[in-house]
Design a protein around this motif. Structure first.
Motif, mmCIF file in Angstrom:
data_model
loop_
_atom_site.group_PDB
_atom_site.id
_atom_site.type_symbol
_atom_site.label_atom_id
_atom_site.label_comp_id
_atom_site.label_asym_id
_atom_site.label_seq_id
_atom_site.Cartn_x
_atom_site.Cartn_y
_atom_site.Cartn_z
ATOM 1 N N ALA A 64 0.859 -1.186 0.000
ATOM 2 C CA ALA A 64 0.000 0.000 0.000
ATOM 3 C C ALA A 64 0.895 1.236 0.000
ATOM 4 O O ALA A 64 2.126 1.123 0.062
ATOM 5 N N GLY A 65 0.297 2.405 -0.041
ATOM 6 C CA GLY A 65 1.067 3.641 -0.083
ATOM 7 C C GLY A 65 2.018 3.810 1.085
ATOM 8 O O GLY A 65 3.161 4.233 0.916
ATOM 9 N N ALA A 66 1.577 3.458 2.282
ATOM 10 C CA ALA A 66 2.436 3.587 3.466
ATOM 11 C C ALA A 66 3.621 2.623 3.386
ATOM 12 O O ALA A 66 4.739 2.966 3.790
ATOM 13 N N ASP A 67 3.390 1.420 2.868
ATOM 14 C CA ASP A 67 4.485 0.458 2.703
ATOM 15 C C ASP A 67 5.528 0.992 1.733
ATOM 16 O O ASP A 67 6.735 0.852 1.950
ATOM 17 N N ILE A 68 5.063 1.593 0.658
ATOM 18 C CA ILE A 68 5.972 2.149 -0.347
ATOM 19 C C ILE A 68 6.762 3.317 0.238
ATOM 20 O O ILE A 68 7.974 3.421 0.040
ATOM 21 N N ALA A 69 6.105 4.177 0.988
ATOM 22 C CA ALA A 69 6.793 5.301 1.630
ATOM 23 C C ALA A 69 7.871 4.786 2.584
ATOM 24 O O ALA A 69 8.999 5.299 2.582
ATOM 25 N N ASN A 70 7.553 3.787 3.382
ATOM 26 C CA ASN A 70 8.533 3.205 4.307
ATOM 27 C C ASN A 70 9.700 2.588 3.556
ATOM 28 O O ASN A 70 10.852 2.717 3.973
ATOM 29 N N CYS A 71 9.413 1.911 2.466
ATOM 30 C CA CYS A 71 10.449 1.270 1.662
ATOM 31 C C CYS A 71 11.425 2.314 1.111
ATOM 32 O O CYS A 71 12.640 2.140 1.180
ATOM 33 N N VAL A 72 10.903 3.393 0.567
ATOM 34 C CA VAL A 72 11.749 4.443 0.001
ATOM 35 C C VAL A 72 12.540 5.146 1.105
ATOM 36 O O VAL A 72 13.732 5.435 0.938
ATOM 37 N N ASN A 73 11.914 5.409 2.242
ATOM 38 C CA ASN A 73 12.632 6.032 3.367
ATOM 39 C C ASN A 73 13.748 5.135 3.873
ATOM 40 O O ASN A 73 14.847 5.604 4.192
ATOM 41 N N GLU A 74 13.478 3.847 3.965
ATOM 42 C CA GLU A 74 14.510 2.897 4.396
ATOM 43 C C GLU A 74 15.671 2.877 3.407
ATOM 44 O O GLU A 74 16.833 2.815 3.797
ATOM 45 N N ALA A 75 15.360 2.946 2.120
ATOM 46 C CA ALA A 75 16.412 2.981 1.098
ATOM 47 C C ALA A 75 17.282 4.223 1.247
ATOM 48 O O ALA A 75 18.496 4.155 1.076
ATOM 49 N N ALA A 76 16.653 5.349 1.574
ATOM 50 C CA ALA A 76 17.424 6.570 1.778
ATOM 51 C C ALA A 76 18.370 6.425 2.965
ATOM 52 O O ALA A 76 19.522 6.861 2.908
ATOM 53 N N LEU A 77 17.901 5.786 4.025
ATOM 54 C CA LEU A 77 18.768 5.556 5.195
ATOM 55 C C LEU A 77 19.907 4.601 4.860
ATOM 56 O O LEU A 77 21.046 4.816 5.258
ATOM 57 N N ILE A 78 19.603 3.543 4.132
ATOM 58 C CA ILE A 78 20.635 2.570 3.746
ATOM 59 C C ILE A 78 21.673 3.242 2.852
ATOM 60 O O ILE A 78 22.876 3.021 2.993
ATOM 61 N N GLY A 79 21.204 4.067 1.927
ATOM 62 C CA GLY A 79 22.111 4.722 0.982
ATOM 63 C C GLY A 79 23.082 5.685 1.630
ATOM 64 O O GLY A 79 24.146 5.957 1.081
ATOM 65 N N THR A 80 22.744 6.200 2.781
ATOM 66 C CA THR A 80 23.638 7.144 3.448
ATOM 67 C C THR A 80 24.503 6.498 4.526
ATOM 68 O O THR A 80 25.320 7.180 5.131
ATOM 69 N N SER A 81 24.336 5.208 4.748
ATOM 70 C CA SER A 81 25.123 4.555 5.800
ATOM 71 C C SER A 81 26.587 4.427 5.371
ATOM 72 O O SER A 81 26.885 4.185 4.210
ATOM 73 N N PRO A 82 27.513 4.592 6.304
ATOM 74 C CA PRO A 82 28.940 4.476 5.983
ATOM 75 C C PRO A 82 29.303 3.098 5.424
ATOM 76 O O PRO A 82 30.150 2.988 4.549
ATOM 77 N N THR A 83 28.658 2.055 5.908
ATOM 78 C CA THR A 83 28.931 0.707 5.426
ATOM 79 C C THR A 83 28.582 0.590 3.949
ATOM 80 O O THR A 83 29.341 0.029 3.166
ATOM 81 N N HIS A 84 27.443 1.130 3.568
ATOM 82 C CA HIS A 84 27.021 1.046 2.169
ATOM 83 C C HIS A 84 27.932 1.875 1.270
ATOM 84 O O HIS A 84 28.270 1.471 0.174
ATOM 85 N N LEU A 85 28.355 3.039 1.745
ATOM 86 C CA LEU A 85 29.194 3.916 0.927
ATOM 87 C C LEU A 85 30.605 3.378 0.747
ATOM 88 O O LEU A 85 31.278 3.735 -0.208
ATOM 89 N N SER A 86 31.058 2.495 1.631
ATOM 90 C CA SER A 86 32.419 1.992 1.538
ATOM 91 C C SER A 86 32.541 0.753 0.650
ATOM 92 O O SER A 86 33.642 0.317 0.354
ATOM 93 N N CYS A 87 31.424 0.182 0.210
ATOM 94 C CA CYS A 87 31.469 -0.995 -0.672
ATOM 95 C C CYS A 87 31.861 -0.563 -2.077
ATOM 96 O O CYS A 87 31.385 0.459 -2.565
ATOM 97 N N PRO A 88 32.731 -1.340 -2.765
ATOM 98 C CA PRO A 88 33.156 -0.935 -4.108
ATOM 99 C C PRO A 88 32.004 -0.903 -5.114
ATOM 100 O O PRO A 88 31.876 0.036 -5.882
ATOM 101 N N LEU A 89 31.167 -1.913 -5.136
ATOM 102 C CA LEU A 89 30.004 -1.954 -6.019
ATOM 103 C C LEU A 89 28.790 -2.387 -5.212
ATOM 104 O O LEU A 89 28.315 -3.511 -5.338
ATOM 105 N N PRO A 90 28.275 -1.504 -4.366
ATOM 106 C CA PRO A 90 27.157 -1.908 -3.507
ATOM 107 C C PRO A 90 25.871 -2.071 -4.311
ATOM 108 O O PRO A 90 25.695 -1.423 -5.338
ATOM 109 N N PRO A 91 24.978 -2.948 -3.858
ATOM 110 C CA PRO A 91 23.666 -3.013 -4.510
ATOM 111 C C PRO A 91 22.902 -1.722 -4.253
ATOM 112 O O PRO A 91 23.212 -0.975 -3.327
ATOM 113 N N SER A 92 21.934 -1.463 -5.072
ATOM 114 C CA SER A 92 21.120 -0.265 -4.921
ATOM 115 C C SER A 92 20.437 -0.268 -3.553
ATOM 116 O O SER A 92 19.914 -1.291 -3.127
#
Length: 85
Positions: free
Chosen positions: A46-74
């Motif tokens: 539903a819309g709330a699930d999609i909003a949570n999914c996108v917000n979680e992706a934004a948090l994952i994308g800014t994490s130091p662990t994700h940024l330090s991977c050479p070819l991280p998944p999206s």
């Protein structure tokens, strides 16, 4: 008391919802392709699930662990996987 049943959005509806929330996200992927792919991967969301999914992706994308991977998944792929499991 009355109860109103609202169906979950169709794939086209989910794509439109993803477009609304993805406007706030910086990504290298093409906007139309990304919203369509994510809509296909998230049946039953539903819309709330999609909003949570996108917000979680934004948090994952800014994490130091994700940024330090050479070819991280999206981050969106990681978030969808998280929400589906």
């Amino acid at each position: 008391d009355r109860h109103v049943h609202i169906d979950k959005p169709t794939m086209a509806g989910r794509q439109d919802i993803f477009k609304v929330y993805l406007k706030k996200i910086v990504t290298n992927e093409e906007f139309e392709y990304l919203s369509g792919r994510l809509a296909a991967l998230t049946p039953g969301f539903a819309g709330a699930d999609i909003a949570n999914c996108v917000n979680e992706a934004a948090l994952i994308g800014t994490s130091p662990t994700h940024l330090s991977c050479p070819l991280p998944p999206s981050p969106l792929d990681i978030s969808v996987h998280f929400w589906l499991t």
